[in-house]
Write an enzyme that holds these catalytic residues in place. Structure first.
Site, PDB file in Angstrom:
ATOM      1  N   SER A   1      45.890  55.993  22.517  1.00 48.17           N
ATOM      2  CA  SER A   1      44.707  56.423  23.270  1.00 48.17           C
ATOM      3  C   SER A   1      43.875  55.344  23.934  1.00 48.17           C
ATOM      4  O   SER A   1      42.924  55.672  24.651  1.00 48.17           O
ATOM      5  CB  SER A   1      43.789  57.239  22.372  1.00 48.17           C
ATOM      6  OG  SER A   1      44.284  58.534  22.236  1.00 48.17           O
TER       7      SER A   1
ATOM      8  N   LYS B   1      32.877  54.787  23.774  1.00 50.88           N
ATOM      9  CA  LYS B   1      33.565  56.070  23.585  1.00 50.88           C
ATOM     10  C   LYS B   1      32.710  56.892  22.623  1.00 50.88           C
ATOM     11  O   LYS B   1      32.149  56.334  21.663  1.00 50.88           O
ATOM     12  CB  LYS B   1      34.956  55.816  22.996  1.00 50.88           C
ATOM     13  CG  LYS B   1      35.790  57.073  22.818  1.00 50.88           C
ATOM     14  CD  LYS B   1      37.204  56.749  22.296  1.00 50.88           C
ATOM     15  CE  LYS B   1      38.061  57.986  22.145  1.00 50.88           C
ATOM     16  NZ  LYS B   1      39.433  57.699  21.674  1.00 50.88           N
TER      17      LYS B   1
ATOM     18  N   SER C   1      43.329  59.657  24.437  1.00 50.19           N
ATOM     19  CA  SER C   1      42.092  60.374  24.367  1.00 50.19           C
ATOM     20  C   SER C   1      40.899  59.611  24.934  1.00 50.19           C
ATOM     21  O   SER C   1      39.853  60.225  25.188  1.00 50.19           O
ATOM     22  CB  SER C   1      41.785  60.699  22.894  1.00 50.19           C
ATOM     23  OG  SER C   1      41.586  59.514  22.145  1.00 50.19           O
TER      24      SER C   1
HETATM   25  N1  GLN Z   1      47.986  61.402  22.170  1.00 47.03           N
HETATM   26  C1  GLN Z   1      48.047  61.137  20.765  1.00 47.03           C
HETATM   27  C2  GLN Z   1      47.523  62.304  19.998  1.00 47.03           C
HETATM   28  O1  GLN Z   1      47.138  63.269  20.591  1.00 47.03           O
HETATM   29  C3  GLN Z   1      47.284  59.883  20.436  1.00 47.03           C
HETATM   30  C4  GLN Z   1      45.833  60.090  20.375  1.00 47.03           C
HETATM   31  C5  GLN Z   1      45.071  58.856  20.007  1.00 47.03           C
HETATM   32  O2  GLN Z   1      45.588  57.750  20.060  1.00 47.03           O
HETATM   33  N2  GLN Z   1      43.846  59.059  19.587  1.00 47.03           N
HETATM   34  O3  GLN Z   1      47.481  62.282  18.796  1.00 47.03           O
END
Ligand code: GLN
Length: 482
Positions: A175, A76, A151
């Site tokens: 995410s 990532k 994400s």
């Molecule tokens: N969807 C959540 C957010 O936007 C979690 C994101 C994540 O786990 N990095 O904060």
């Protein structure tokens, strides 16, 4: 060749069935052919990958035995990688070449793995659909009109499309698990502190945790073996030995106590999706597990609590992006204030700015007690619910996400609807617990993930439960692209 799991590739390399160069070339060719449509990679490190593969082949020939020697994977783009672009999905870091490796990157290098490149992600890991990336949305390989989740959507889409056998990812509120669920792959978020955060670009430091996205639980175990461990450079990393996560994969599930949090099956869950999840749970009953209803009474607080704490921490963490040290700087600033203001106005996207504003507000004097402190108190209650549940059961199960993959653009106009994507995953982060999402069925041709949550440092138990399910089902073998 590309449908092989990480474990199969690893043994194929050791047996001399193919070389690291061959398998690396194969995945690079697939990326070149298929990724222009999916957009799951931000950077493909073709030359470095082939050089690493040549080196790995020499080491294999010399009889070296590192666990992932010669095995390709992707990072990532939130992990700093020496001499390779690390953008965190943002214009702010679109030109940032890290001078050092994150601990996760260093650990995987040490294990001999070959880096194919860096995967696309929501900007600074803020999002549930990969649509906030400066580098454009990622398409879900099951239906390119739909999102892959976020994400870590690039990592999940790349594994689902078999552009890489495995990828690293991070999970602050869901995410790893939510994109794994939407793309039909396996995603493991370890216990907070199990994997070092050093060199991982920070979003919300008390929640962020790195883990693998793979086809199978066995591969997740293999990746976690290499990723996990104490790191003196991360003061929140935990000084506990790393067990061999593959050692207990074949344990029997006879008598395993599984709790179903009744709040996870309440209104709001699509009945068809609930049926799919119940079918997966019946499979566990057939494997000898005992199913029991439990309650996490404060789970409705998870999303509001998270959206105070995560923005508060992100507003602090992102203050370092000021145009002075690294990354984007606006053109021709007239003075220091102009440089700060325009650099941040031009460098950050809308969702990141929204979070910085909320975070700054909840931390400001006069509002701190009412919002931030209150959220921390509620966080404690959420954690206590899990502690109580684990007095009665070994694992918790439920859906990973409230629906299968949604359409691109469907939720971008309404941030609150987007925030509800993580309603089943966020509590785990607030409590610091490990969780995994495994493919457990399909709805209208789209994958559905089953979430399994474990007690602190019970990754082996999670992986054992996931692996046993994958021995009696084939959902993890389904792939949208030949
Ligand atoms: N969807 C959540 C957010 O936007 C979690 C994101 C994540 O786990 N990095 O904060």
């Amino acid at each position: 060749m590309h449908n092989k799991t990480l474990s199969e590739i690893s043994s194929g390399l050791k047996n001399g069935d193919f070389s690291s160069q061959e398998i690396t070339r194969h995945f690079l060719d697939r990326i070149n052919r298929l990724d222009p449509e999916l957009n799951s990679f931000i950077t493909v490190t073709e030359d470095q990958a082939l050089a690493q593969a040549i080196q790995a082949d020499k080491m294999i020939a010399a009889g070296e035995q590192q666990a992932l020697l010669g095995v390709p994977f992707a990072h990532k783009d939130i992990f700093c990688t020496e001499d390779i672009l690390t953008t965190s999905g943002s214009k702010m870091l679109a030109n940032f070449v890290s001078p050092y490796d994150s601990t996760v990157a260093a650990n995987l290098k040490l294990a001999g793995a070959v880096t194919l490149g860096k995967t696309n992600m929501d900007e600074f890991a803020m999002g549930s659909s990969n649509e906030t990336s400066y580098f454009g949305a990622v398409k879900n390989p099951w239906d390119t009109n739909r999102v892959p989740g976020g994400s870590s959507g690039g990592s999940a889409a790349a594994v689902a499309a078999r552009l890489t056998p495995a990828a690293t990812a991070t999970d602050t509120g869901g995410s790893i698990r939510q994109p794994a669920s939407l793309c039909g792959v396996t995603g493991l978020k370890p216990t907070y502190g199990r994997v070092s955060r050093w060199g991982m670009i920070a979003f919300a430091s008390s929640l962020d945790q790195a883990g693998p996205i793979t086809q199978t639980a066995e591969d997740a175990a293999l990746m976690l073996n290499a990723m996990a461990g104490f790191d003196p450079k991360d003061s929140t990393s935990v000084d506990q030995p790393v067990p061999d996560y593959r050692a207990n994969l074949n344990d029997s599930l006879d008598g395993l106590k599984i709790g179903l949090p009744k709040e996870f099956f309440a209104s709001g869950l699509d009945p068809k999706l609930e049926k799919t999840i119940q079918q997966a749970i019946s499979e566990y009953e057939r494997l000898g597990a005992i199913i029991k209803e439990v309650s996490l009474p404060n789970s409705a607080l998870s999303v509001p609590v998270y959206y105070v704490i995560a923005p508060a921490e992100c507003s602090t963490n992102l203050s370092r992006f000021d145009g002075v040290r690294y990354g984007y700087r606006c053109a021709d600033p007239v003075d220091l204030e102009d440089m700060y203001t325009r650099t941040r106005t031009e460098g950050f996207g809308d969702e990141v700015k929204r979070r910085i504003l909320i975070g700054t507000y909840v931390l400001s004097s006069g509002f701190y007690d009412a919002y931030y402190l209150k959220a921390q108190q509620a966080r404690r209650l959420i954690k206590q619910d899990f502690v109580n549940a684990f007095k009665e059961v070994d694992l918790l199960m439920g859906p990973t996400s409230p629906s299968p993959a949604f359409k691109l653009g469907e939720k971008t106009a309404d941030p609150l609807t987007m925030y509800l994507e993580d309603i089943y995953t966020i509590g785990t982060n607030l409590a610091g617990l490990p969780g995994i999402s495994i493919p457990a069925g399909q709805l209208d041709g789209l994958p559905v993930g089953l979430q399994i949550i474990g007690n602190y440092f019970d990754e082996s138990k999670l992986l054992n439960a996931a692996h046993q399910y994958q021995q009696v089902t084939d959902w993890h073998k389904t792939t949208p692209i030949d």
